[in-house]
Design a protein around this motif. Sequence first.
Motif, PDB file in Angstrom:
ATOM      1  N   CYS A   1     -27.729  39.715  22.578  1.00  0.00           N
ATOM      2  CA  CYS A   1     -28.817  40.607  21.969  1.00  0.00           C
ATOM      3  C   CYS A   1     -28.227  41.722  23.460  1.00  0.00           C
ATOM      4  CB  CYS A   1     -29.401  39.852  22.609  1.00  0.00           C
ATOM      5  SG  CYS A   1     -30.315  38.185  21.775  1.00  0.00           S
ATOM      6  N   GLY A   2     -29.316  42.513  23.429  1.00  0.00           N
ATOM      7  CA  GLY A   2     -29.348  43.454  25.093  1.00  0.00           C
ATOM      8  C   GLY A   2     -27.969  43.980  25.115  1.00  0.00           C
TER       9      GLY A   2
ATOM     10  N   LEU B   1     -21.348  37.012  21.333  1.00  0.00           N
ATOM     11  CA  LEU B   1     -21.337  37.247  22.404  1.00  0.00           C
ATOM     12  C   LEU B   1     -22.592  37.239  23.168  1.00  0.00           C
ATOM     13  CD1 LEU B   1     -20.953  41.067  21.595  1.00  0.00           C
ATOM     14  CD2 LEU B   1     -19.117  39.285  21.737  1.00  0.00           C
ATOM     15  N   SER B   2     -22.079  37.002  24.645  1.00  0.00           N
ATOM     16  CA  SER B   2     -22.985  37.016  25.478  1.00  0.00           C
ATOM     17  C   SER B   2     -22.507  36.411  27.225  1.00  0.00           C
ATOM     18  CB  SER B   2     -23.474  35.549  25.250  1.00  0.00           C
ATOM     19  OG  SER B   2     -25.055  35.042  25.911  1.00  0.00           O
ATOM     20  N   GLN B   3     -22.953  36.962  28.289  1.00  0.00           N
ATOM     21  CA  GLN B   3     -22.679  37.201  29.543  1.00  0.00           C
ATOM     22  C   GLN B   3     -23.332  35.437  29.437  1.00  0.00           C
ATOM     23  OE1 GLN B   3     -22.662  35.309  32.860  1.00  0.00           O
ATOM     24  NE2 GLN B   3     -25.174  36.558  32.359  1.00  0.00           N
ATOM     25  N   SER B   4     -24.479  35.161  29.811  1.00  0.00           N
ATOM     26  CA  SER B   4     -24.493  33.526  30.623  1.00  0.00           C
ATOM     27  C   SER B   4     -24.985  32.676  29.289  1.00  0.00           C
ATOM     28  CB  SER B   4     -26.180  34.108  29.919  1.00  0.00           C
ATOM     29  OG  SER B   4     -27.371  34.072  29.511  1.00  0.00           O
ATOM     30  N   GLY B   5     -24.429  32.435  27.570  1.00  0.00           N
ATOM     31  CA  GLY B   5     -24.456  31.789  26.907  1.00  0.00           C
ATOM     32  C   GLY B   5     -25.327  31.146  26.510  1.00  0.00           C
TER      33      GLY B   5
ATOM     34  N   VAL C   1     -30.147  41.457  37.138  1.00  0.00           N
ATOM     35  CA  VAL C   1     -30.408  41.630  36.053  1.00  0.00           C
ATOM     36  C   VAL C   1     -29.274  42.591  34.497  1.00  0.00           C
ATOM     37  CG1 VAL C   1     -32.275  41.862  34.895  1.00  0.00           C
ATOM     38  CG2 VAL C   1     -32.887  40.554  36.323  1.00  0.00           C
ATOM     39  N   ALA C   2     -29.439  44.146  35.527  1.00  0.00           N
ATOM     40  CA  ALA C   2     -28.797  44.623  34.887  1.00  0.00           C
ATOM     41  C   ALA C   2     -27.061  44.369  34.735  1.00  0.00           C
ATOM     42  CB  ALA C   2     -29.032  46.218  35.460  1.00  0.00           C
ATOM     43  N   SER C   3     -26.854  44.173  33.785  1.00  0.00           N
ATOM     44  CA  SER C   3     -25.135  43.515  33.115  1.00  0.00           C
ATOM     45  C   SER C   3     -24.280  45.028  32.967  1.00  0.00           C
ATOM     46  CB  SER C   3     -25.515  43.169  31.585  1.00  0.00           C
ATOM     47  OG  SER C   3     -24.326  42.407  31.383  1.00  0.00           O
TER      48      SER C   3
ATOM     49  N   LYS D   1     -29.206  51.358  31.070  1.00  0.00           N
ATOM     50  CA  LYS D   1     -29.286  50.622  32.281  1.00  0.00           C
ATOM     51  C   LYS D   1     -30.067  51.753  32.501  1.00  0.00           C
ATOM     52  CE  LYS D   1     -27.810  47.494  32.150  1.00  0.00           C
ATOM     53  NZ  LYS D   1     -26.451  46.928  31.337  1.00  0.00           N
TER      54      LYS D   1
ATOM     55  N   GLU E   1     -34.164  50.079  32.156  1.00  0.00           N
ATOM     56  CA  GLU E   1     -33.966  48.815  32.926  1.00  0.00           C
ATOM     57  C   GLU E   1     -34.059  49.126  34.009  1.00  0.00           C
ATOM     58  OE1 GLU E   1     -30.533  46.541  31.810  1.00  0.00           O
ATOM     59  OE2 GLU E   1     -31.442  44.655  31.340  1.00  0.00           O
TER      60      GLU E   1
ATOM     61  N   VAL F   1     -32.583  35.220  28.776  1.00  0.00           N
ATOM     62  CA  VAL F   1     -33.748  35.380  28.218  1.00  0.00           C
ATOM     63  C   VAL F   1     -33.507  33.892  27.612  1.00  0.00           C
ATOM     64  CG1 VAL F   1     -35.232  35.844  26.764  1.00  0.00           C
ATOM     65  CG2 VAL F   1     -33.950  37.635  27.905  1.00  0.00           C
TER      66      VAL F   1
HETATM   67  O1  M6R Z   1     -26.353  36.503  29.082  1.00  0.00           O
HETATM   68  P1  M6R Z   1     -26.906  37.612  27.033  1.00  0.00           P
HETATM   69  O2  M6R Z   1     -25.145  38.075  27.381  1.00  0.00           O
HETATM   70  O3  M6R Z   1     -26.750  36.443  26.262  1.00  0.00           O
HETATM   71  O4  M6R Z   1     -28.225  38.094  27.808  1.00  0.00           O
HETATM   72  C1  M6R Z   1     -28.278  39.419  26.835  1.00  0.00           C
HETATM   73  C2  M6R Z   1     -29.815  40.383  27.186  1.00  0.00           C
HETATM   74  O5  M6R Z   1     -30.321  39.819  27.776  1.00  0.00           O
HETATM   75  C3  M6R Z   1     -28.409  41.245  28.597  1.00  0.00           C
HETATM   76  O6  M6R Z   1     -27.725  42.282  27.755  1.00  0.00           O
HETATM   77  C4  M6R Z   1     -29.900  41.989  28.601  1.00  0.00           C
HETATM   78  O7  M6R Z   1     -29.520  43.146  27.977  1.00  0.00           O
HETATM   79  C5  M6R Z   1     -29.644  42.763  30.215  1.00  0.00           C
HETATM   80  N1  M6R Z   1     -30.129  42.802  30.754  1.00  0.00           N
HETATM   81  C6  M6R Z   1     -29.218  43.916  29.988  1.00  0.00           C
HETATM   82  O8  M6R Z   1     -29.027  44.758  31.479  1.00  0.00           O
END
Ligand code: M6R
Length: 365
Positions: A57-58, A103-107, A156-158, A242, A245, A362
């Motif tokens: 996502c995102g 792919l996920s930052q948070s998992g 919040v912005a990755s 970016k 957001e 999310v």
């Molecule tokens: O933790 P995740 O990588 O799964 O999150 C996915 C998106 O919610 C995340 O990348 C979102 O789009 C960011 N706020 C973008 O900056």
Amino acid sequence: SKDGYRHFMLKEIYEQPQVIAATLEGRLSERRVLAESFGPQAEALLSRARQVHIVACGTSYHAGLVARYWLEKYAGLPTQVEVASEYRYRRVVVPEDTLFVTLSQSGETADTLAALRFARERGYLGSLAICNVPGSSLVRESDLALMTQAGPEIGVASTKAFTTQLVALMLLTLSLGRRHGLDAAEEARIVQALHALPGVVRQVLGLDAAIEALSTAFAEKQHALFLGRGAHYPIALEGALKLKEISYIHAEAYPAGELKHGPLALVDSEMPVISVAPNDELLEKLKSNLQEVRARGGELFVFADESVRLEDTEGVHVLRLPRIDEALAPLLYTLPLQLLSYHVAVLKGTDVDQPRNLAKSVTVE
Ligand code: M6R
């Protein structure tokens, strides 16, 4: 803590040389990606894979889109990329020997996790999570995990999570490529560029003041258009995300070749156009698009390397980045777009680290 930076986002942008180095640490020899990088059970999965499905996502989805260009170009593997919330609700055709990658930052992203659970019943070869949080649900439920080493991302912005995902995806591309006919000399060339990457990223951060100067042109605008070609099209998408957001400016990204097919109608002096065009090969095709933008009074911002023959003129701002191996250019060109949105948001006085209506992770659908 923000370590003296005004916002977490800025601190995280500036951490990229270190976290990219950390993500590479222990995974490269001088000329190759180390086989151990993906853990002991990886061999069977990676050597059998004949195609790849990527779901996220995102911003993480944008990293997946870059990886499609890489996996098809360097590893010759047919690759599909889809946002998790779409993927999980449709009938998906899974060819034999397909590797499933999340792919996920948070998992902990609800849709991505649900997609993984859905995929489990679809006859994939196995699943790989590229993730920044050890012990997260996504990592626990996947067959393999490749951890990014971005450290905690608070904004919040990755930002740093994205560039380290790209690093991990290049490691995956090279590992798969080696098993599917990638030339050893080409792997060695890209690995050398990876070794040099943290230093080049640091150089790009040195352009911050020049990027901040450009940002004033956006503060009063309602819209912006981002253009890119090839693997830089997803970078344009990420740049637009970016800006949306954190500055609340409406931004859209198009592959440059699509301009004439509709969005050109939007261009006038109120519509700045940002284009990511590392080298001449890409720029040549962009040049006529750029002229069309100028002819309609649109102000142009071009990010390009020193080899590009394009001068600053009235309404055309060219920002030069250091030269880099084309395989890694998408990674490098992400940085000026991160800095640009950051400075625009600061000018607009928004809550940069905690933009309205958004959550860092999310975890609900
Ligand atoms: O933790 P995740 O990588 O799964 O999150 C996915 C998106 O919610 C995340 O990348 C979102 O789009 C960011 N706020 C973008 O900056």
